[in-house]
Design a protein around this motif. Structure first.
Motif, mmCIF file in Angstrom:
data_model
loop_
_atom_site.group_PDB
_atom_site.id
_atom_site.type_symbol
_atom_site.label_atom_id
_atom_site.label_comp_id
_atom_site.label_asym_id
_atom_site.label_seq_id
_atom_site.Cartn_x
_atom_site.Cartn_y
_atom_site.Cartn_z
ATOM 1 N N LEU A 19 0.833 -1.203 0.000
ATOM 2 C CA LEU A 19 0.000 0.000 0.000
ATOM 3 C C LEU A 19 0.871 1.257 0.000
ATOM 4 N N PHE A 20 2.028 1.144 0.653
ATOM 5 C CA PHE A 20 2.950 2.269 0.765
ATOM 6 C C PHE A 20 4.305 1.864 0.199
ATOM 7 N N ASP A 21 4.922 2.778 -0.546
ATOM 8 C CA ASP A 21 6.238 2.510 -1.117
ATOM 9 C C ASP A 21 7.251 2.300 -0.002
ATOM 10 N N PHE A 22 8.011 1.225 -0.088
ATOM 11 C CA PHE A 22 8.863 0.838 1.037
ATOM 12 C C PHE A 22 10.023 1.802 1.282
ATOM 13 N N HIS A 23 10.839 2.025 0.279
ATOM 14 C CA HIS A 23 12.057 2.789 0.521
ATOM 15 C C HIS A 23 11.772 4.246 0.866
ATOM 16 N N THR A 24 10.801 4.853 0.186
ATOM 17 C CA THR A 24 10.490 6.251 0.478
ATOM 18 C C THR A 24 10.066 6.420 1.921
ATOM 19 N N THR A 25 9.354 5.424 2.441
ATOM 20 C CA THR A 25 8.878 5.485 3.817
ATOM 21 C C THR A 25 9.906 4.946 4.810
ATOM 22 N N TRP A 26 10.265 3.678 4.658
ATOM 23 C CA TRP A 26 10.972 2.987 5.727
ATOM 24 C C TRP A 26 12.482 3.136 5.688
ATOM 25 N N SER A 27 13.066 3.285 4.510
ATOM 26 C CA SER A 27 14.506 3.536 4.487
ATOM 27 C C SER A 27 14.808 4.913 5.069
ATOM 28 N N THR A 28 13.930 5.875 4.813
ATOM 29 C CA THR A 28 14.089 7.205 5.407
ATOM 30 C C THR A 28 13.944 7.135 6.916
ATOM 31 N N ALA A 46 27.621 2.458 13.081
ATOM 32 C CA ALA A 46 28.060 1.374 12.203
ATOM 33 C C ALA A 46 27.485 0.031 12.647
ATOM 34 N N ARG A 47 27.431 -0.200 13.967
ATOM 35 C CA ARG A 47 26.866 -1.455 14.475
ATOM 36 C C ARG A 47 25.382 -1.563 14.116
ATOM 37 N N LEU A 48 24.662 -0.483 14.311
ATOM 38 C CA LEU A 48 23.233 -0.493 13.986
ATOM 39 C C LEU A 48 23.016 -0.773 12.501
ATOM 40 N N ALA A 49 23.777 -0.096 11.673
ATOM 41 C CA ALA A 49 23.634 -0.296 10.231
ATOM 42 C C ALA A 49 23.946 -1.743 9.852
ATOM 43 N N ARG A 50 24.968 -2.315 10.477
ATOM 44 C CA ARG A 50 25.347 -3.688 10.163
ATOM 45 C C ARG A 50 24.255 -4.669 10.583
ATOM 46 N N LEU A 56 24.411 2.922 4.851
ATOM 47 C CA LEU A 56 24.469 4.321 5.272
ATOM 48 C C LEU A 56 24.769 5.257 4.105
ATOM 49 N N ALA A 57 25.479 4.774 3.105
ATOM 50 C CA ALA A 57 25.838 5.625 1.976
ATOM 51 C C ALA A 57 24.624 5.935 1.103
ATOM 52 N N THR A 58 23.824 4.924 0.807
ATOM 53 C CA THR A 58 22.648 5.127 -0.047
ATOM 54 C C THR A 58 21.390 5.422 0.757
ATOM 55 N N ARG A 59 21.466 5.233 2.093
ATOM 56 C CA ARG A 59 20.329 5.438 3.000
ATOM 57 C C ARG A 59 19.142 4.567 2.585
ATOM 58 N N ARG A 60 19.454 3.296 2.367
ATOM 59 C CA ARG A 60 18.433 2.322 2.008
ATOM 60 C C ARG A 60 18.717 0.994 2.689
ATOM 61 N N PHE A 61 17.650 0.279 3.018
ATOM 62 C CA PHE A 61 17.804 -1.086 3.496
ATOM 63 C C PHE A 61 18.391 -1.950 2.391
#
Length: 234
Positions: A19-28, A46-50, A56-61
């Protein structure tokens, strides 16, 4: 949708990535979450991202993230591995509260889309691995709650996808045979749950999963939910 007989009488939607676009919502949202929890500590960031499989560079899952299709509890456990001094229960509440206020990007304009389906007598539901609280908050923000005959989160008492419990609960709630319902989702969790319940399955590409990952579990793959009405009468 007049004309040929339609393929289904009920549509059960996943929420995030459907229903909702994933990256626009949740990666942000995840990027902001990481910054908040890290508190400026680069090692914690860095630990959280891992642990969250977040770039972190593209700001996307990354597609491998267990958070994408997991429950809120599983997401909290994932975050807790990077924050050993925080209790999972506290993080679970924090994630529920912050995610409930995350701005949602509709995959298509939802009000006219859902109104047209309801006008055709289609039963509509939502089954998400988010909390029911989060689901109702997001649907309410989009002003579409009233279109749905059934709304369930992983904590609503029907289990979580990929188990078929939420799908079967929708069929019971609407009185429809599962074979006359289509489960609509962007992840294999959604499609496996639908197949196990005896439903038809529609994959959409508004989430992180590529078509190749969904193909084996889908009766049809569509760019987004806006293509469903044409599929129903094709």
């Amino acid at each position: 949708m007049n004309g040929p007989a339609r393929k289904v009488d009920g549509l059960l939607f996943d929420k995030d990535g459907t229903l909702f676009d994933f990256h626009t919502t949740w990666s942000t949202w995840a990027g902001e979450l990481i910054e908040d929890l890290a508190g400026g500590d680069t090692q914690v960031r860095a630990r959280l991202a891992r642990e969250m499989h977040y770039d972190l560079a593209t700001r996307r899952f990354r597609p491998t993230s267990p958070i994408i299709a997991g429950t809120n509890r599983e997401a909290a456990e994932c975050v807790a591995r990077a924050l050993p001094d925080r209790e999972v229960a506290d993080l679970e509440l924090y994630l529920m509260q912050t995610s409930a206020t995350a701005p949602q990007a509709e995959a298509v304009p939802l009000i006219p889309f859902l109104a047209a389906l309801k006008a055709e007598g289609i039963a509509l539901g939502v089954a998400t691995n988010d909390t029911e609280y989060g689901a109702r908050a997001h649907l309410g923000e989009a002003d579409v709650t009233a279109f749905f005959d059934f709304i369930a989160g992983f904590d609503s008492g029907h289990g979580a996808k990929p188990e078929p419990g939420p799908c079967l609960a929708f069929a019971r709630a609407t009185g429809l045979p599962p074979a006359r319902v289509a489960m609509v989702g962007d992840s294999t969790h959604d499609l496996i749950a639908g197949r196990a319940a005896g439903m038809q399955t529609i994959a959409v590409l508004t989430g992180p999963a590529p078509a190749e990952a969904l193909r084996a579990h889908a009766d049809v793959i569509l760019p987004d939910i806006g293509h469903i009405p044409d599929w129903m009468t094709a």
